[in-house]
Design a protein around this motif. Structure first.
Motif, PDB file in Angstrom:
ATOM      1  N   VAL A  93      76.279 121.036 -30.405  1.00  0.00           N
ATOM      2  CA  VAL A  93      75.095 121.800 -30.033  1.00  0.00           C
ATOM      3  C   VAL A  93      73.882 120.875 -30.138  1.00  0.00           C
ATOM      4  O   VAL A  93      73.699 120.200 -31.150  1.00  0.00           O
ATOM      5  N   LEU A  94      73.090 120.832 -29.107  1.00  0.00           N
ATOM      6  CA  LEU A  94      71.889 119.999 -29.107  1.00  0.00           C
ATOM      7  C   LEU A  94      70.720 120.761 -29.710  1.00  0.00           C
ATOM      8  O   LEU A  94      70.622 121.977 -29.562  1.00  0.00           O
ATOM      9  N   ILE A  95      69.818 120.023 -30.359  1.00  0.00           N
ATOM     10  CA  ILE A  95      68.639 120.627 -30.949  1.00  0.00           C
ATOM     11  C   ILE A  95      67.487 119.620 -30.866  1.00  0.00           C
ATOM     12  O   ILE A  95      67.715 118.411 -31.046  1.00  0.00           O
ATOM     13  N   PRO A  96      66.282 120.063 -30.555  1.00  0.00           N
ATOM     14  CA  PRO A  96      65.143 119.133 -30.626  1.00  0.00           C
ATOM     15  C   PRO A  96      64.993 118.623 -32.058  1.00  0.00           C
ATOM     16  O   PRO A  96      64.881 119.422 -32.999  1.00  0.00           O
ATOM     17  N   TRP A  97      65.019 117.309 -32.242  1.00  0.00           N
ATOM     18  CA  TRP A  97      65.062 116.762 -33.592  1.00  0.00           C
ATOM     19  C   TRP A  97      63.772 117.003 -34.372  1.00  0.00           C
ATOM     20  O   TRP A  97      63.739 116.812 -35.585  1.00  0.00           O
ATOM     21  N   THR A  98      62.715 117.448 -33.689  1.00  0.00           N
ATOM     22  CA  THR A  98      61.469 117.787 -34.386  1.00  0.00           C
ATOM     23  C   THR A  98      61.383 119.279 -34.709  1.00  0.00           C
ATOM     24  O   THR A  98      60.355 119.750 -35.202  1.00  0.00           O
ATOM     25  N   SER A  99      62.447 120.013 -34.471  1.00  0.00           N
ATOM     26  CA  SER A  99      62.448 121.466 -34.671  1.00  0.00           C
ATOM     27  C   SER A  99      62.161 121.838 -36.122  1.00  0.00           C
ATOM     28  O   SER A  99      62.620 121.179 -37.062  1.00  0.00           O
ATOM     29  N   ARG A 100      61.420 122.940 -36.291  1.00  0.00           N
ATOM     30  CA  ARG A 100      61.144 123.452 -37.638  1.00  0.00           C
ATOM     31  C   ARG A 100      62.411 123.949 -38.318  1.00  0.00           C
ATOM     32  O   ARG A 100      62.433 124.127 -39.540  1.00  0.00           O
ATOM     33  N   ALA A 101      63.467 124.196 -37.531  1.00  0.00           N
ATOM     34  CA  ALA A 101      64.736 124.625 -38.127  1.00  0.00           C
ATOM     35  C   ALA A 101      65.344 123.530 -38.986  1.00  0.00           C
ATOM     36  O   ALA A 101      66.208 123.793 -39.830  1.00  0.00           O
ATOM     37  N   LEU A 102      64.928 122.277 -38.789  1.00  0.00           N
ATOM     38  CA  LEU A 102      65.421 121.146 -39.575  1.00  0.00           C
ATOM     39  C   LEU A 102      64.405 120.755 -40.626  1.00  0.00           C
ATOM     40  O   LEU A 102      64.090 119.583 -40.832  1.00  0.00           O
ATOM     41  N   THR A 103      63.908 121.742 -41.325  1.00  0.00           N
ATOM     42  CA  THR A 103      62.901 121.529 -42.364  1.00  0.00           C
ATOM     43  C   THR A 103      63.276 122.307 -43.618  1.00  0.00           C
ATOM     44  O   THR A 103      63.786 123.431 -43.520  1.00  0.00           O
ATOM     45  N   SER A 104      63.073 121.718 -44.776  1.00  0.00           N
ATOM     46  CA  SER A 104      63.300 122.380 -46.073  1.00  0.00           C
ATOM     47  C   SER A 104      64.740 122.852 -46.243  1.00  0.00           C
ATOM     48  O   SER A 104      64.998 123.865 -46.901  1.00  0.00           O
ATOM     49  N   LEU A 105      65.692 122.115 -45.683  1.00  0.00           N
ATOM     50  CA  LEU A 105      67.102 122.502 -45.794  1.00  0.00           C
ATOM     51  C   LEU A 105      67.700 122.002 -47.107  1.00  0.00           C
ATOM     52  O   LEU A 105      67.263 121.005 -47.684  1.00  0.00           O
TER      53      LEU A 105
END
Length: 545
Positions: free
Chosen positions: A223-235
């Motif tokens: 699955v592709l995701i924009p690497w600047t996405s907020r979903a990839l924060t505070s994980l």
């Protein structure tokens, strides 16, 4: 007789059965009937007691029983619902306990999905959407209506099926998100190829900013995701798997993601880069002080570049699975090049290995494994273990790995050598392997094609040649294989152990020898072995005088 029938109100069918019977036969029939009725009455009383007990069970205890019936899986099978059909009391308890309906596996039955959502009330729900799910519009509508309650969402789709219909709305309490496209495994070859046919298999996950403010667990496969996405924060948990080579992040972008997740505890990167050459500043590193597990599946050359950029706690569990081209396994020199790429001679780039306490390395599906055992707090360094499964590669490949491990892990030497499956070793190869691992403490050899006497012959010969015992820290020897005529098993082992004992080497704690062949030991030889070993196990021998 008729007046007796009327006096006891004997049923008509029994009167017919008694017609024509003698007095003795009538008594026997009566005794049999009484016994049957007494058993039936006893059963009724037991049934009554069970019903009384069941209906008197506290609701809390019933709920725990229902959870046990559901099983231990995150998403229980729907077969547990049968307990709601036992009685009205059980059904009432189940239907009024929302948490029993909070783990939902959406299959083909949308009606059941709707029922679960209704019965779960206002509690948070964990939802798994499998590739069997149909009626996308209905499912998406139901999810959006209950979006605020979704805590965990797991979506598995096949190639050509879309993910986005289930993710276009905010989920303010979503903590865990796993997206998996099961269109086939992304291999090393497919990553490097130019075939664009896989592009249709990849869906793009681009959530709106702040759609998932509570998100802490993210797992993305194909699955592709924009690497600047907020979903990839505070994980706290991040898994990226099988991303196309043209879409994987660069080193700089990967470090940006990790910097936005300072509390990360689990990181897994499988066939997803990063892209090289390294575009990050030479001195840039990222500290992950809370990381507990780091997993990478990649080609050897990418390992040191990534690890050199990370500052990890010594307690982290490091697992590396290295893809080596199969043609490299056939050529010993090529194998050495690939392995050396994973373990560069510049130790300053991989100092992490000398400080970590739990390291596992796998080469092409467990051909070789180097593992560090947990150690006591008093131990200054971990003990590295090396397991070699050599059925698919030449033994010199194992030697190469052994030498690299001995060179790199000088502060944490290999403590256990375990060789399994089919192999054929020259005496010189045995000597080379044992000679590069002087600190080995446990030696395990399991084979159907190699005489186990070679192990003891090599130990004896190296000790005689050097004048000092080889592998002086050995505590356990466990071998299983053929018994050869060249080496007298019992007497040869006894001579080896006596030599080590006379030279001040500590006696073995365990000696185990097993074979399908006969191992002939005299009682005297056995007693001599027992005097030099803490625990002696001989499986296959026939004691002789």
């Amino acid at each position: 007789m008729m007046s007796i029938y009327q006096r006891v109100a004997l049923p008509q069918e029994d009167q017919v059965s008694l017609t024509g019977l003698s007095a003795q036969a009538t008594l026997e029939w009566t005794d049999s009937k009484i016994q049957a009725l007494e058993q039936y009455l006893q059963g009724l009383k037991l049934f009554r007691d069970i019903i009384r007990t069941v209906t008197r069970l506290p609701s809390e205890l019933l709920v725990e029983i229902f959870r046990h019936v559901q099983g231990e899986g995150q998403f229980p099978r729907t077969s547990w619902i049968k307990v709601t059909h036992v009685c009205s009391h059980w059904r009432a308890v189940a239907l009024t306990t929302p948490t029993l309906w909070s783990n939902i596996d959406i299959g083909k039955n949308c009606s059941l999905f709707r029922a679960y959502l209704e019965r779960s009330g206002d509690v948070k729900v964990n939802i798994s959407l499998s590739h069997k799910a149909r009626h996308e519009a209905t499912v998406s509508s139901l999810l959006s209506q209950h979006a605020r309650r979704i805590s965990r969402l797991q979506v598995t789709r096949q190639a050509g099926e879309r993910l986005l219909p289930f993710l276009h709305f905010p989920m303010p309490n979503l903590e865990s998100l796993a997206l998996n496209m099961i269109s086939g495994e992304c291999t090393l070859e497919s990553q490097d190829g130019d075939d664009e046919s896989d592009e249709e298999h990849l869906d793009i996950f681009a959530p709106v900013s702040d759609s998932f403010p509570q998100l802490r667990f993210v797992s993305l496969q194909r699955v592709l995701i924009p690497w600047t996405s907020r979903a990839l924060t505070s994980l706290t948990h991040l898994e990226l798997s099988n991303i196309r080579r043209g879409q994987v992040p660069s080193m700089g972008i990967l470090l940006d993601i990790l910097e936005r997740c300072p509390d990360l505890e689990f990181l897994s990167l499988t066939h997803c880069g990063p892209v090289f050459p390294d575009d990050a500043a030479p001195s840039r590193t990222v500290s992950l002080p809370k990381l507990q597990h780091l997993h990478m599946t990649t080609i050897p050359t990418e390992v040191p570049c990534v690890l050199a950029r990370l500052v990890l706690p010594t307690s982290v569990s490091l697992e590396l699975k290295l893809d080596l081209p199969r043609d490299g396994l056939e050529d010993e020199d090529e194998s050495g090049i690939f392995i050396s790429a994973a373990f560069p001679h510049d130790k300053s780039r991989l100092g992490v290995f000398s400080t970590l306490r739990d390291v596992s390395l796998y080469f092409n599906n467990d051909i070789i494994e180097i593992r560090a055992d947990p150690v006591d707090a008093d131990s200054p360094h971990p003990r590295f273990r090396m397991f070699s499964y050599s059925k698919e590669c030449r033994f010199k490949f194992i030697l190469c790995v052994g030498h690299e491990a001995a060179r790199l892990f000088t502060s944490s030497p290999v403590a256990t050598l375990s060789i399994h499956d089919e192999f054929s070793l020259l005496d010189s190869e045995w000597e080379s392997l044992l000679d590069c691992m002087p600190s080995v403490e446990e030696l395990h050899v399991f084979t159907d094609s190699e005489p186990v006497g070679k192990v003891f012959m090599t130990l004896k010969r190296l000790s005689d040649t050097s004048g000092t015992p080889i592998c002086p820290h050995l505590r356990e020897i466990d071998v299983e294989g053929m018994v050869d005529d060249e080496f007298e098993m019992g007497r040869g082992v006894l001579r080896l152990l006596r030599t080590r004992h006379e030279r001040g080497v500590r006696d073995l704690e365990l000696l185990s020898i097993a074979s399908k062949d006969e191992i002939a030991l005299s009682m005297r030889t056995r007693q001599g072995l027992e005097s030099l070993v803490g625990l002696l196990i001989i499986d296959g021998h026939q004691p002789t005088e």
